[in-house]
Each structure stands twice: as C-alpha cells, then as structure tokens.
Design an enzyme around this catalytic site. Structure first.
Site, PDB file in Angstrom:
ATOM      1  N   SER A 149     -32.089   4.986  10.537  1.00  0.00           N
ATOM      2  CA  SER A 149     -33.336   5.248  11.263  1.00  0.00           C
ATOM      3  C   SER A 149     -34.033   3.909  11.379  1.00  0.00           C
ATOM      4  O   SER A 149     -33.763   2.990  10.590  1.00  0.00           O
ATOM      5  CB  SER A 149     -34.223   6.215  10.462  1.00  0.00           C
ATOM      6  OG  SER A 149     -35.534   6.248  11.001  1.00  0.00           O
ATOM      7  N   TYR A 163     -39.345   9.434   3.152  1.00  0.00           N
ATOM      8  CA  TYR A 163     -38.313   9.300   4.195  1.00  0.00           C
ATOM      9  C   TYR A 163     -37.929   7.831   4.360  1.00  0.00           C
ATOM     10  O   TYR A 163     -36.739   7.493   4.474  1.00  0.00           O
ATOM     11  CB  TYR A 163     -38.851   9.870   5.508  1.00  0.00           C
ATOM     12  CG  TYR A 163     -37.853   9.892   6.648  1.00  0.00           C
ATOM     13  CD1 TYR A 163     -36.848  10.847   6.710  1.00  0.00           C
ATOM     14  CD2 TYR A 163     -37.930   8.955   7.682  1.00  0.00           C
ATOM     15  CE1 TYR A 163     -35.935  10.876   7.775  1.00  0.00           C
ATOM     16  CE2 TYR A 163     -37.034   8.976   8.742  1.00  0.00           C
ATOM     17  CZ  TYR A 163     -36.043   9.940   8.787  1.00  0.00           C
ATOM     18  OH  TYR A 163     -35.154   9.962   9.839  1.00  0.00           O
TER      19      TYR A 163
HETATM   20  N1  LIG Z   1     -35.165  12.565  15.515  1.00  0.00           N
HETATM   21  C1  LIG Z   1     -35.517  11.321  15.213  1.00  0.00           C
HETATM   22  O1  LIG Z   1     -36.533  10.800  15.695  1.00  0.00           O
HETATM   23  C2  LIG Z   1     -34.653  10.502  14.283  1.00  0.00           C
HETATM   24  C3  LIG Z   1     -34.839   9.111  14.254  1.00  0.00           C
HETATM   25  C4  LIG Z   1     -34.047   8.350  13.404  1.00  0.00           C
HETATM   26  C5  LIG Z   1     -33.106   8.946  12.605  1.00  0.00           C
HETATM   27  N2  LIG Z   1     -32.948  10.312  12.635  1.00  0.00           N
HETATM   28  C6  LIG Z   1     -31.923  10.890  11.773  1.00  0.00           C
HETATM   29  O2  LIG Z   1     -30.965  11.537  12.580  1.00  0.00           O
HETATM   30  C7  LIG Z   1     -30.245  12.470  11.765  1.00  0.00           C
HETATM   31  C8  LIG Z   1     -30.112  13.766  12.547  1.00  0.00           C
HETATM   32  O3  LIG Z   1     -31.391  14.323  12.750  1.00  0.00           O
HETATM   33  P1  LIG Z   1     -31.878  14.927  14.147  1.00  0.00           P
HETATM   34  O4  LIG Z   1     -33.104  14.183  14.541  1.00  0.00           O
HETATM   35  O5  LIG Z   1     -30.755  15.025  15.079  1.00  0.00           O
HETATM   36  O6  LIG Z   1     -32.415  16.365  13.677  1.00  0.00           O
HETATM   37  P2  LIG Z   1     -31.786  17.825  13.788  1.00  0.00           P
HETATM   38  O7  LIG Z   1     -32.586  18.683  12.881  1.00  0.00           O
HETATM   39  O8  LIG Z   1     -31.654  18.209  15.216  1.00  0.00           O
HETATM   40  O9  LIG Z   1     -30.309  17.654  13.204  1.00  0.00           O
HETATM   41  C9  LIG Z   1     -30.070  17.634  11.825  1.00  0.00           C
HETATM   42  C10 LIG Z   1     -28.980  18.642  11.515  1.00  0.00           C
HETATM   43  O10 LIG Z   1     -28.685  18.529  10.110  1.00  0.00           O
HETATM   44  C11 LIG Z   1     -28.601  19.838   9.568  1.00  0.00           C
HETATM   45  N3  LIG Z   1     -28.982  19.782   8.158  1.00  0.00           N
HETATM   46  C12 LIG Z   1     -30.187  19.464   7.640  1.00  0.00           C
HETATM   47  N4  LIG Z   1     -30.150  19.560   6.316  1.00  0.00           N
HETATM   48  C13 LIG Z   1     -28.898  19.942   5.976  1.00  0.00           C
HETATM   49  C14 LIG Z   1     -28.256  20.206   4.750  1.00  0.00           C
HETATM   50  N5  LIG Z   1     -28.920  20.131   3.574  1.00  0.00           N
HETATM   51  N6  LIG Z   1     -26.946  20.564   4.772  1.00  0.00           N
HETATM   52  C15 LIG Z   1     -26.275  20.683   5.951  1.00  0.00           C
HETATM   53  N7  LIG Z   1     -26.843  20.448   7.139  1.00  0.00           N
HETATM   54  C16 LIG Z   1     -28.140  20.087   7.161  1.00  0.00           C
HETATM   55  C17 LIG Z   1     -29.576  20.679  10.385  1.00  0.00           C
HETATM   56  O11 LIG Z   1     -29.265  22.072  10.322  1.00  0.00           O
HETATM   57  C18 LIG Z   1     -29.416  20.079  11.775  1.00  0.00           C
HETATM   58  O12 LIG Z   1     -28.444  20.759  12.543  1.00  0.00           O
HETATM   59  C19 LIG Z   1     -31.021  12.580  10.465  1.00  0.00           C
HETATM   60  O13 LIG Z   1     -30.355  11.811   9.467  1.00  0.00           O
HETATM   61  C20 LIG Z   1     -32.353  11.948  10.799  1.00  0.00           C
HETATM   62  O14 LIG Z   1     -32.987  11.416   9.656  1.00  0.00           O
HETATM   63  C21 LIG Z   1     -33.690  11.100  13.478  1.00  0.00           C
END
Ligand SMILES: NC(=O)c1ccc[n+]([C@@H]2O[C@H](COP(=O)([O-])OP(=O)(O)OC[C@H]3O[C@@H](n4cnc5c(N)ncnc54)[C@H](O)[C@@H]3O)[C@@H](O)[C@H]2O)c1
Length: 284
Positions: A149, A163
């Site tokens: 991130s 976070y």
């Molecule tokens: N959305 C943003 O702005 C952003 C920015 C930087 C990094 N990220 C990172 O991207 C990654 C994906 O997140 P996203 O934004 O696509 O969100 P999202 O919620 O759409 O996707 C995350 C997925 O992980 C699954 N998940 C969460 N906890 C879990 C667990 N304990 N066991 C199994 N599955 C689990 C959820 O069910 C979901 O399908 C994360 O690591 C997040 O920190 C997101």
C-alpha cells in the site's frame, strides 16, 4: 528475442491468490486467467468466489478460508497440486483496514484487539501463505507478489497507525523473503494508492470507524481520491493488475525484493498541491 515469448504470459502457470473474491485480488485473478493461468482463488467470503469460478469453471478452484488459519493455506496449496499439478505463483493480497483511526482515539483494549486482528490478517496471513507455498515455488522456480500500500512507505496516506504499521511490515516481509527464497523464488510487492474497493475495516475497530474504506458513496470516494492524487486518479482495481502480471511472470527475471508503487504519484508530491495551469496558481 522477445518474439520467442509465449503470447499469453502465464500460459499453464498455476497461481494462488488470497483475497481473490473482490477488489484488487479479483482484478489480478481476472487478468491472470486471461493470460492463461489457472487460479486457486482463496477468500473467506464464499459468495464472492462463486462469480469467478462461474466465469472460469475449468481454470478456477475456490478455497474458502481465513488467512489466519494455517490449515486453510495447506488446503489451498493441496488444491493447486490436486487440480492443476502444482503451484508457480503466490499472490498474497487479502487484507483489512483500520478505518484511519488515530492512536489517541483508541482505548488500550481496542488498540490491542485492532492490532492483533490487522497484523494477523495483513502480515501473518502473508507469512502463512508463503510458508505453505514455499516448497512448490522453490521446486518450480516460481514467484511471490504481495499487496503492500502507499501506507507501506508514507504516513498520512489514508491508514491509521495500525494499518500503516502493518503495511510497513509487509515491505520487510518482501525484502526478507526475497533474501531467504533466492535463488529459487523471486519475491516482490505492488503498493497501490487509494483504490475504489469495498476494503473492510477490522471488526475490532468497526465501532469507531464504520464498516468499509468508503465512508460515503462511490462518487464521493472518487472525488476525494481525485482531489488528493497528483495524477487526479481514483484508481480502479484493474489499474494495478498489470504490475502483478509483470512481477509474477517471466518478463522481469532480475527483479526481487522490490515494491512497485501504483499510487497516482502520491509518493512523489512533497509539499505542493497545485500545478502549473491549474486553479490555485503554479508551483512556488
Ligand atoms: N482499496 C485501497 O485503497 C487499497 C490501497 C492499498 C492497498 N490495498 C490493499 O489491497 C488488498 C486488497 O484489498 P481491496 O482494497 O481489494 O479490498 P477488498 O475488501 O475488495 O478485498 C479484500 C479481500 O480479502 C478478503 N479477506 C479479508 N480478510 C480475509 C481473511 N481474514 N481471510 C481470507 N480472506 C480475507 C475479503 O473477503 C476480500 O474479498 C489489501 O491488502 C489492502 O490492504 C487496498
């Protein structure tokens, strides 16, 4: 010669993606499938996985589990071997958010619970996946790609202190595993900036922060992201997926221990918001 490379970059590769049910993990799985991969899609949400396996019934196997559970990772790797003959790539991606809650807004029990939940999902979840996948990846000279991130490098990037600490820790995971897994396995990361997803806030902090990253509606999130990003970009999950493909496949064989930012320029801005030719005047 470049012309000798197969047209589809992940032809016959087997990839395990955690958090494949939605957001960035879903976009990465979709691109990898279109590049010829077979995918073990791991998520704790069964409903979210059925859409992907419905679209690609012969190329996707779903594993429902929690990334904090070591047995679920063993099950996912076993599924890769049983269904597709092995495993070449791990994408560690499942994560939860802290809702930007500041340190002084948490009492000590809430801090302890939020820390445990977020560090266990965002960091231990990656380590357990890597540990389960390592023998296959070593044998097949594969690679790992982890979702970091912009909060892995910068303060005030959207996350609160828990976070931000968890994503800084993931940078350490990438670097240390790149060292430990060489010369057999390349280990890298992608660091997205703010992206339009439904990223969930950890259960322990939901009472303070609300349930998801997007507090308003989609249009509100987009306009907030466009306002703070130098490229004026409200990123979609698909905007990051090509970097995972580059790092997972054969086209960057010298890259390991690196994290590539995909943040619309957040990491390079410094003090000045305004740009030449925009309202508010030019740069100082
Ligand atoms: N959305 C943003 O702005 C952003 C920015 C930087 C990094 N990220 C990172 O991207 C990654 C994906 O997140 P996203 O934004 O696509 O969100 P999202 O919620 O759409 O996707 C995350 C997925 O992980 C699954 N998940 C969460 N906890 C879990 C667990 N304990 N066991 C199994 N599955 C689990 C959820 O069910 C979901 O399908 C994360 O690591 C997040 O920190 C997101």
């Amino acid at each position: 010669m470049g012309s000798s490379l197969p047209e589809r970059q992940l032809h016959d590769r087997v990839v395990l993606v955690t958090g494949a049910g939605s957001g960035i993990g879903r976009a990465v799985a979709g691109l990898f499938l279109s590049e010829g991969a077979r995918v073990v899609a791991f998520d704790r949400s069964p409903g979210s996985l059925s859409e992907l396996s419905g679209l690609y019934p012969d190329a996707v196997v779903s594993v429902v589990g929690d990334v904090r559970d070591p047995g679920a990772h063993d099950e996912a790797v076993a599924a890769a071997i049983d269904c597709f003959g092995g495993l070449d790539v791990l994408v560690g991606n499942a994560g939860v958010f802290d809702g930007s809650v500041a340190l002084e807004d948490m009492d000590a029990p809430t801090l302890r619970a939020g820390f445990a939940e977020i560090l266990e999902v965002n960091v231990l979840g990656y380590l357990l996946a890597a540990r389960a996948a390592a023998p296959q990846l070593r044998e097949r000279r594969g690679s790992m790609v982890f979702t970091v991130s912009n909060a892995g490098f910068h303060a005030g990037s959207g996350g609160g202190v828990i976070y931000t600490a968890s994503k800084h820790a993931v940078v350490g995971v990438v670097r240390q595993l790149a060292h430990e897994m060489a010369p057999d396995v390349r280990v890298n990361g992608v660091a997205p900036g703010g992206t339009i997803t439904g990223l969930r806030v950890a259960d322990a902090l939901a009472g303070l922060a609300g349930r998801t990253l997007q507090f308003g509606d989609r249009a509100d999130s987009e306009s907030r992201l466009e306002a703070v990003t130098p490229l004026r970009l409200a990123a979609e999950p698909e905007d990051h997926a090509a970097l995972y493909l580059l790092l997972a496949g054969d086209r960057a064989p010298a890259v390991t221990g690196e994290v590539i930012a995909s943040d619309g320029g957040l990491g390079v801005r410094g003090l000045t918001y305004e740009r030449r030719g925009e309202d508010g005047g030019g740069n100082a």
